[in-house]
Design an enzyme around this catalytic site. Sequence first.
Site: not given
Length: 242
Positions: A105-107, A190
Site C-alpha cells: 500500500l502506498d505511504k 490512483k
Amino acid sequence: MGAERIDKLLANTGRFSRKEVKELIRRRQVSVNGALVLRPETKVEPEGAVLRVAGEEIPCGGFTYLMLNKPAGVLTATEDRRQTTVLDLLPPELRRRKLAPVGRLDKDTEGLLLLTNDGVMAHRLLSPNYHVDKVYLAETEGTVDAADVAAFAAGLTLGDGTLCQPAGLEAVGENLCLVTLREGKFHQVKRMLAQRGKPVRRLKRLAMGPLKLDESLEPGAFRPLDGPEIAALTRCCGLPEG
Ligand code: URA
C-alpha cells in the site's frame, strides 16, 4: 515441521505472549488432541494436532497471519533506515518472525494489510491467476459516473500505455467510490481514477478476497487472523486446508 514447544507454538500465532501461555497452562486451559498440557516445555508435532485454549481451537500450522489497519504515513516495507515501516508497528516478538506484507500500500494509503510468513499464500493472494479481489474505498475529486464504470469494466489503458484488467467501480456517495481490482500495479487505483479525471484524495483498502478489514482496529493496530479467516483465505487461493 518437527515437534515444537507448546509455548513457542502458541506464542507464534501472535495471540499470546510466552508469559501468557505459561499462565494459561498453569490454569489448565491448554490442551493438545484433547489432553491437558501441564508444562510449557511440552513438545507437540503441529502437523494435524488440535490445540485448544479455553476450549477454542487455535490454528497453529506454524505460520503467523496478522491483519493490520495500516495508518497513513507508514511505509509498506520490512525495514527502512529513516522512515517508520509497517513492521515497526509490531512488538519485537512478532518482528522476529520474518513476516512480510502481502502486497504494497502506498505511504498515504490506509486500511487492510495482511502480514504473514506464509510465502506460498502471499504469492497466490497477489497473483492475477488466483483471482483474489482487492477492494478499495477512494475519496476522489468529482464523483464517478456511468462512463467511468464502463471504462473500468472494459479494462483501462493508462497514459503510459499500461493495460489494466477489467475492474469494478461503484459510486457509493458524493466523491466516494469502491474500486475492485484483481491485480496490483504501481499506484494502480490512483492512476486509473486520475485517468478518468477523478484524482484520488484519500485511499483505504477494505478487503482482500474473503478477508475484510476489522473496523474495530484503530489505525496502526493489528490482530491475528482467527481460524475461519485463515481457512477462508486458504480456500480462496486453492491451498489445501488443515
Ligand atoms: N492503488 C494505489 O494507487 N495505491 C495503493 O496503495 C493501492 C492500490
